[in-house]
Structures are given as structure tokens and as C-alpha cells.
Design a protein around this motif. Structure first.
Motif, mmCIF file in Angstrom:
data_model
loop_
_atom_site.group_PDB
_atom_site.id
_atom_site.type_symbol
_atom_site.label_atom_id
_atom_site.label_comp_id
_atom_site.label_asym_id
_atom_site.label_seq_id
_atom_site.Cartn_x
_atom_site.Cartn_y
_atom_site.Cartn_z
ATOM 1 N N ALA A 43 0.827 -1.216 0.000
ATOM 2 C CA ALA A 43 0.000 0.000 0.000
ATOM 3 C C ALA A 43 0.856 1.258 0.000
ATOM 4 O O ALA A 43 1.964 1.270 0.538
ATOM 5 C CB ALA A 43 -0.917 -0.001 1.221
ATOM 6 N N ARG A 47 -1.826 4.847 3.109
ATOM 7 C CA ARG A 47 -2.891 3.846 3.198
ATOM 8 C C ARG A 47 -2.449 2.575 3.925
ATOM 9 O O ARG A 47 -3.232 1.661 4.107
ATOM 10 C CB ARG A 47 -3.389 3.480 1.795
ATOM 11 C CG ARG A 47 -4.272 4.544 1.157
ATOM 12 C CD ARG A 47 -5.651 4.538 1.805
ATOM 13 N NE ARG A 47 -6.516 5.553 1.246
ATOM 14 C CZ ARG A 47 -6.804 6.704 1.836
ATOM 15 N NH1 ARG A 47 -6.261 6.992 3.002
ATOM 16 N NH2 ARG A 47 -7.628 7.566 1.292
ATOM 17 N N ARG A 48 -1.184 2.502 4.369
ATOM 18 C CA ARG A 48 -0.712 1.260 5.003
ATOM 19 C C ARG A 48 -1.445 0.958 6.302
ATOM 20 O O ARG A 48 -1.765 -0.196 6.586
ATOM 21 C CB ARG A 48 0.804 1.338 5.220
ATOM 22 C CG ARG A 48 1.565 1.148 3.928
ATOM 23 C CD ARG A 48 3.060 1.031 4.131
ATOM 24 N NE ARG A 48 3.694 1.037 2.811
ATOM 25 C CZ ARG A 48 4.735 1.778 2.475
ATOM 26 N NH1 ARG A 48 5.302 2.562 3.380
ATOM 27 N NH2 ARG A 48 5.235 1.735 1.261
ATOM 28 N N ALA A 51 -4.877 -0.385 5.393
ATOM 29 C CA ALA A 51 -4.781 -1.745 4.852
ATOM 30 C C ALA A 51 -4.532 -2.748 5.966
ATOM 31 O O ALA A 51 -5.102 -3.856 5.971
ATOM 32 C CB ALA A 51 -3.663 -1.819 3.809
ATOM 33 N N MET A 155 -6.589 -4.553 -1.280
ATOM 34 C CA MET A 155 -6.098 -3.624 -2.299
ATOM 35 C C MET A 155 -7.125 -2.541 -2.601
ATOM 36 O O MET A 155 -6.766 -1.424 -2.981
ATOM 37 C CB MET A 155 -5.701 -4.386 -3.559
ATOM 38 C CG MET A 155 -4.538 -5.339 -3.311
ATOM 39 S SD MET A 155 -3.974 -6.213 -4.776
ATOM 40 C CE MET A 155 -2.848 -5.009 -5.445
ATOM 41 N N TRP A 158 -6.683 0.680 -0.579
ATOM 42 C CA TRP A 158 -5.830 1.770 -1.064
ATOM 43 C C TRP A 158 -6.104 2.099 -2.532
ATOM 44 O O TRP A 158 -5.263 2.613 -3.246
ATOM 45 C CB TRP A 158 -4.351 1.487 -0.819
ATOM 46 C CG TRP A 158 -3.828 0.097 -0.953
ATOM 47 C CD1 TRP A 158 -3.938 -0.922 -0.065
ATOM 48 C CD2 TRP A 158 -3.028 -0.425 -2.026
ATOM 49 N NE1 TRP A 158 -3.278 -2.051 -0.515
ATOM 50 C CE2 TRP A 158 -2.699 -1.763 -1.718
ATOM 51 C CE3 TRP A 158 -2.559 0.117 -3.230
ATOM 52 C CZ2 TRP A 158 -1.940 -2.568 -2.555
ATOM 53 C CZ3 TRP A 158 -1.800 -0.686 -4.058
ATOM 54 C CH2 TRP A 158 -1.501 -2.011 -3.715
#
Length: 302
Positions: A43, A47-48, A51, A155, A158
Motif C-alpha cells: 500500500a 494507506r498502510r 490496509a 487492495m 488503497w
């Protein structure tokens, strides 16, 4: 320090949320080589954390199917699913994973992706209720709903699938089910101890492998041929997946790392030999680090 940077990049300032997201990120990163580990590292930095939170909703559900008294597992799974939907409705929870994931959903989605979630949860139920698969097609269908749907869900967190559309989703699902099936081979001994055998019964018949021999840990030439056959069938589909990503630049950035991860686990399964009936096959650290760095480079390039 690393997780704090992700939280800063995501603009998450609330102390309670930061602690909840930290729990999720650290747990997701411990799952080395799995779909959640891949989805978190791949990501973009901002956005990590999101996620990781969505990853942990699925992994916690999976844990309830895989651990604890067998007679209580489906009940525990349903309790977790109910708590998740309650967190979505209320916007939070006393559970750190659900609290972070509810915030992630409200942040990155216009509306919660319920269809994908239900597909993931249904695959988890089937993994417990169905202790064996008659055909390769049955096994692959379950794998696609399990890791394939989870990969698409993570997925989507993100916003990676917008450009590639349904074709891109199909490729992601293809990598997901390939990794799930080889993961079943790697976990063969653990699953057998739980009374589960994911290898297609038609393939056992083809090679003359008896379930009772597998359960007793008896390694035979027929077992070696069966494992090699399943690995070859999984790896045979990887070139087409990689080639299919060439039309979609964002997917093509990540595809080499996905390919490396899957092939590393395939190699570990073959290298394990008779020990695969006693313990989990684990890839060496080198290919895993290589794949992880590849995911990070791809995310930064994107």
C-alpha cells in the motif's frame, strides 16, 4: 517508528485510534508472506495503516476458525462477524482491531464493501465445514473466495483497482488463489492434525495416495509425485498472470513481487520432502526480504 510514520502519513492524530492502528499494523507485519503482509507493505504510505486494519479483520476471523475448541469455532466466527458489522454501524468498538477497521472503512470507502467481506467470511466458514475437496476446481473455487477475495478487499482499501477494473481484479484473485493453494501444501501437516485435507481427492486417487498414509506421516514415492504435481500445476499459471499485468502499469509494478512470493513458497514445499508431513514448510528469509523490498519499491514508484 515505522508504524508511527504510516500513521502520520495517513493523518491519524487521535491517540486512541493511533494505538488501535498500531496493534493492527504490528500484527499484520508478523504474518510474513501472507496476503495481509503483502497488502500492507504494498500500500502507499498514507494507506498502510488502513490496509493493516482491514487485514486484521480477516485474520482475526481466520484465527477463530483455526484455533480453540472445534465445537466453538463457528460460533466464535459468527460472534466476530456480528461485532464487526456492529462496529461499522456505530463507527467504533472497544476492540482495537474493529475500532481501527471501522475508522478505515469510513475513511477510504464511500460505503463498506459488504459483498467482498461476505465472500471472505463465507470462504472461512467453508474451510471449517468442508474437510476435503473432491476436485481441483472445488479447491480452486474455495481458494479464490478465500485469499483472492481478501486480496481484492485489502487492495481496494488503497484504491488500487480503479484503473484495472474487472480484468485487474481477476488477476489479483488469480495470484490470491495460487498463493492460497500452495499455502495449503505448506500447511499440510497442520491441516491433517485438524482433520482437514485440502488436496483434491481425485488427485489422491490419480497417484494412489491414501489419506491414512498422509495422516500417519508415511512418506511414499506416490506422495512425492502428488506434491510435485500440485506445485507444477500452480506454477504453470503464474506466467499468464504476469503477462496479463503488462496492460496495467500499477499491477505490473507489483507482479514480480507477487510472483517471487508464490514461487518461494512453492520451492519451500518441494524442498521440504518428507518433513512436510511433520511440520510447516517455510521459505528461506532471502526471497521473502526480496519480495518485501519489491513491494515497497512498487508502492513508492506508484
Amino acid at each position: 517508528m515505522l508504524v508511527r510514520r504510516w500513521l502520520d502519513a495517513a493523518g491519524i492524530k487521535d491517540p486512541v485510534l493511533r494505538e488501535c492502528y498500531t496493534v493492527c499494523a504490528r500484527a499484520a507485519l508478523r504474518e510474513r508472506g501472507g496476503v495481509g503482509w503483502v497488502g500492507t507493505l504494498a500500500a502507499p504510505p498514507e494507506r498502510r495503516a488502513h490496509a493493516a486494519a482491514m487485514t486484521m479483520v480477516i485474520l482475526e476471523a481466520d484465527d477463530r476458525v483455526d484455533t480453540g475448541p472445534p465445537e466453538a469455532r463457528l460460533r466464535r466466527l459468527d460472534e466476530w462477524i456480528d461485532a464487526w458489522y456492529a462496529a461499522l454501524e456505530s463507527g467504533g468498538s472497544s476492540d482495537p482491531v474493529l475500532h481501527a477497521a471501522a475508522h478505515a472503512c469510513s475513511t477510504v470507502f464511500d460505503s463498506p464493501p459488504r459483498a467482498l467481506m461476505e465472500e471472505c467470511f463465507a470462504a472461512l466458514r467453508r474451510s471449517w465445514e468442508a474437510t476435503e475437496f473432491a476436485t481441483y476446481e472445488d479447491w480452486q473455487t474455495w481458494a479464490t473466495g478465500s485469499s483472492g477475495a481478501s486480496a481484492v478487499l485489502i487492495m481496494s482499501t488503497w484504491d488500487a483497482l480503479g484503473e484495472a477494473g474487472q480484468v485487474g481484479e481477476g488477476i489479483v484473485r488469480g495470484y490470491g488463489d495460487a498463493f492460497q493453494m500452495v499455502d495449503c501444501l505448506a500447511d499440510l501437516s497442520e491441516d491433517l492434525r485438524e482433520g482437514q485435507l485440502y488436496l483434491p481427492l481425485e488427485d489422491l486417487d490419480r497417484f494412489g495416495v491414501r489419506r491414512e498414509d498422509l495422516e500417519a506421516g508415511r512418506w511414499t514415492a506416490a506422495t512425492r509425485e502428488l506434491i510435485a504435481f500440485e506445485v507444477a500445476r500452480i506454477t504453470s499459471g503464474l506466467p499468464a498472470l504476469l503477462d496479463g499485468t503488462r496492460q496495467h502499469p500499477w499491477l505490473h509494478r507489483y507482479a514480480p513481487a507477487f510472483d517471487t512470493l508464490t514461487r518461494a513458497l512453492c520451492s519451500a514445499v518441494l524442498a521440504a520432502g518428507p518433513s512436510i508431513l511433520r511440520c510447516v514448510a517455510v521459505p528461506p528469509t532471502g526471497p521473502m526480504v526480496q519480495a518485501g523490498l519489491g513491494l515497497w519499491r512498487a508502492a513508492l514508484a506508484g
